[in-house]
Design an enzyme around this catalytic site. Structure first.
Site, PDB file in Angstrom:
ATOM      1  CG  HIS A  29      32.410 -27.469  -8.105  1.00  0.00           C
ATOM      2  ND1 HIS A  29      33.099 -28.655  -7.961  1.00  0.00           N
ATOM      3  CD2 HIS A  29      32.983 -26.842  -9.155  1.00  0.00           C
ATOM      4  CE1 HIS A  29      34.039 -28.733  -8.875  1.00  0.00           C
ATOM      5  NE2 HIS A  29      33.981 -27.655  -9.622  1.00  0.00           N
ATOM      6  CD  GLU A  32      36.295 -23.455 -18.261  1.00  0.00           C
ATOM      7  OE1 GLU A  32      35.424 -23.261 -17.402  1.00  0.00           O
ATOM      8  OE2 GLU A  32      36.847 -22.530 -18.898  1.00  0.00           O
ATOM      9  CB  SER A  38      32.150 -23.701  -6.378  1.00  0.00           C
ATOM     10  OG  SER A  38      31.979 -22.619  -7.247  1.00  0.00           O
TER      11      SER A  38
END
Ligand code: F3S
Length: 719
Positions: free
Chosen positions: A43, A127, A221
């Site tokens: 990111h 994730e 992020s």
């Protein structure tokens, strides 16, 4: 007034281990393989932009890989992605962080044991999406404590709780507490990455001690956003910026103590630049971080110690152990040395000192598929290899020698392009529009117009040949490398010509190879330069078609008849003294003997009779019959076999006088006696006339030949 701003940089600020590893892999392979990243590698837009400028595109669907290697970023992906890529033969490098991999393993075990997976984290985070895939059918994602309280969970079901690696510990604790209240059958794994925790703990400590806090990170992020939240809670003057350019530096006051931290996706370059710019703000700024950092780390450790008796810490420790186990000394993208153990069926087994041996599959040994690995390496050889894939599950290691070869090859090609120096390669394939040469393990396109300095109809003549090339285009990001041998071929040809012309003499006997058959003769390669054997020089006898005597590729020994250096022409002959049928002709056809021959040509003054291949004799018109003959064709026809008496043999001038009339007289026993002298007297003037006519015909032929040769060569030049 002298300012005394103090800048303290958090020790754990910036790239974490997992992100560094993924980015390193991409940069390390830039020159070796064309790549795409499955989602942004990090990111951090400046890193993504830099990679894009170097040809590494970001794709959101592996179907768009288009033959390029897919980089799986540190977030990891679900098992179905690997399966589909394997099915479609898409090559990938898995840069999933080992911490995330371990969560995949826990989730996979959970599915196998029939438990329901609960993930503490953000359901839209890649994730978490990847982990969900390993959990199987029903997976519950809880973003916070309230979610956990509201969740309708059953005591009849067994659960496993894991967390997103970048989740805040406090959020995980809230979720865990809410689930504890439900008295579930649940196993809990705090899988928050220690890198994140350390960074967050440091940020927490630091932000409590400073006047102003800078959080460097990309707005997209989540771990940077969390750092900002932690710092903002402690220090109201916290600034969340992507790079130092985005900050008004006049916000700092004299004697300000400024804390700096950075998210996991912030590159060391951005961090260093930020500190440098702030340090340069005013003279007298103090830059200090070591003492404070060690103090912070100690404080963070103390905090950890206060918790270490808890059940959770024990789980943390076992998780850490699991992580340690999962760490391998080999990673995708590594270049390592190993010893060849075995070469069998085109595969090479290599001992790398790792728990499993590595294998170089046949296709990864060399770009040149014709190379047999057994011809290049043998057991005991130490070789350098590129690690393509390390399978955590089976411990298999896939290696490549080809990629290393290519890495060096690309460097050599670039150097040859920049310096305009020739580089050696081997022609491997003929493709549409040109040929493919393997140069330093890299496939390089050579357009047909650049394959030679002449037009070449059949490019397959180059296949397997090793030649020098010039690199005329080198665009590595676009994978466009084009080579040419046009100029080199012309120079090589000129050099060879000069050498051959310098060495050759008329009368030399020289070996060559028939390179081309044409209607009027055969071209013979004398070692880079072609000479011509005219059809009349192919044999002492008559030749109807060149292909009756020679074929392309035939090895021949020729006699050099003429050398024209100005026109670059060499005339050759297959006829030589040794195979001259006129040798010992008087012994073969003694005067007075009666022999058989075939009428091959009728002329106004007589008939030529072939006595053997390359040896014709003449029956003068007066010697055809006892009666007066007006025209030879009244008595003889082409192809007729006749018996003749040898009247005279002139070896030097290659003439034999024959008489048919004498044979008839002999057989009638009424032969008109003609002395040898009379026969000669009778024939000499005509024989001279014949010779002149023949010579005139030969000269006309020679001119026609010359014209034909010249028109053919100028046609070639036009091409
Ligand atoms: Fe891995 Fe932790 Fe970074 S999980 S990617 S090392 S934040």
């Amino acid at each position: 007034m002298k300012r005394a701003v103090e800048i303290i940089v958090a020790e754990s600020a910036g790239f974490c281990f997992g992100v560094s590893r993924a980015i390193d892999t991409v940069y390390k392979n830039l020159e070796i393989i064309p790549m795409v990243t499955y989602g942004p590698i990090i990111h951090n837009q400046s890193v993504v932009n830099d990679l894009e400028a170097r040809g590494v595109e970001v794709i959101d669907d592996f179907e768009k890989a288009d033959g390029r290697t897919v980089i799986i970023r540190s977030h990891g992906v679900g098992p179905e992605i690997y399966k589909n890529m394997d099915k479609k033969g898409i090559f990938y490098i898995d840069c999933t962080c080992p911490y995330v991999k371990k969560i995949h393993q826990i989730a996979d075990n959970c599915r196998k044991e029939g438990r329901v997976l609960i993930i503490a984290g953000d359901r839209s985070h890649p994730e978490v999406e990847g982990i969900r895939g390993y959990g199987g059918g029903k997976v519950i994602v809880l973003a916070n404590g309230q979610d956990a309280e509201r969740a309708r969970l059953s005591r009849e079901v067994k659960y496993t709780l894991v967390s997103q690696t970048t989740l805040q510990k406090v959020t995980f604790d809230e979720i865990k507490a809410a689930l504890d209240k439900k008295e579930l059958d649940i196993e809990i794994f705090n899988t928050i990455c220690s890198a994140t925790r350390t960074r967050q703990a440091e940020a927490d400590m630091l932000s409590k001690k400073v006047d102003k806090m800078i959080v460097l990170g990309d707005a997209k992020s989540s771990n940077s956003a969390k750092l900002y939240k932690i710092c903002k809670d402690n220090c109201k003057n916290t600034y969340f910026i992507e790079t130092i350019d985005k900050l008004q530096l006049n916000i700092f006051d004299t004697n300000d103590k400024i804390g700096v931290t950075a998210g996991a996706s912030t590159s060391p370059v951005i961090l260093k630049e930020a500190v440098k710019r702030m340090s340069e703000l005013e003279a007298g700024i103090a830059f200090k971080n070591e003492d404070m950092n060690s103090q912070l780390v100690n404080e963070a450790n103390e905090t950890d110690e206060s918790e270490d008796k808890s059940e959770e810490t024990k789980r943390d420790q076992s998780f850490q152990e699991m992580l340690d186990e999962s760490f391998v000394t080999l990673h995708t993208g590594d270049i390592v040395k190993g010893t060849v153990i075995q070469v069998a069926n085109g595969e090479v087994s290599v001992n790398l000192g790792f728990k499993s041996d590595g294998t170089i599959p046949r296709g990864e040994f060399s770009e040149n598929s014709a190379i047999d690995p057994a011809d290049v390496v043998k057991p005991g050889d130490e070789i350098e290899v590129f690690v393509v894939k390390v399978s955590d599950v089976e411990g298999d290691v896939t290696l490549s020698r080809k990629k290393l070869e290519m890495q060096k090859g690309y460097a050599d090609l670039e150097e040859a392009f920049n310096n305009k120096t020739p580089i050696k390669g081997k022609v491997a394939d003929v493709v549409k529009g040109g040929i493919i040469a393997i140069i330093g393990g890299v496939r390089v396109f050579v357009p047909s117009s650049h394959a030679s300095n002449h037009y070449v109809h059949d490019l397959s003549v180059f296949k397997g040949k090793e030649m020098n090339f010039h690199v005329i285009e080198y665009d590595r990001p676009k994978r466009r490398i084009v080579a040419s041998r046009k100029e080199l071929a012309a120079a090589e040809e000129l050099e060879l010509k000069e050498k051959v012309f310098g060495d050759l003499n008329v009368g030399d006997h020289i070996d060559g190879t028939v390179s081309r058959i044409v209607d009027f003769g055969a071209f013979v390669d004398l070692g880079g330069v072609d000479g011509l054997i005219h059809i009349s020089e192919l044999s002492w006898g008559r030749v109807k078609k060149v292909s009756d005597v020679l074929s392309e590729g035939d090895k021949v020994t020729v006699v050099v008849l003429d050398i024209n250096k100005d026109k670059g022409k060499i005339s050759l002959s297959l006829k030589n003294e040794g195979n001259d049928p006129w040798n010992n002709i008087a012994e073969q056809f003694p005067v007075g003997s009666i022999v058989e021959g075939k009428v091959v040509r009728l002329v106004p003054f007589g008939a030529f009779v072939e006595l053997k291949e390359g040896v014709d004799g003449l029956i003068h018109i007066s010697q055809i019959a006892k009666k007066h003959v007006v025209k030879p064709e009244d008595e003889l026809s082409i192809g007729e076999i006749v018996q003749v008496k040898v009247v005279e043999v002139d070896q030097e001038n290659k003439k034999i006088s024959l008489s048919k009339k004498a044979v008839a007289s002999d057989s009638d026993n009424d032969m008109e006696y003609v002395t040898d002298e009379e026969a000669v007297d009778e024939q000499v003037p005509e024989a001279v006339a014949v010779d002149e006519e023949v010579k005139t015909a030969d000269a006309a032929d020679a001119e026609a030949i010359l014209e034909a040769e010249e028109s053919e060569e100028s046609a070639e030049e036009d091409n």
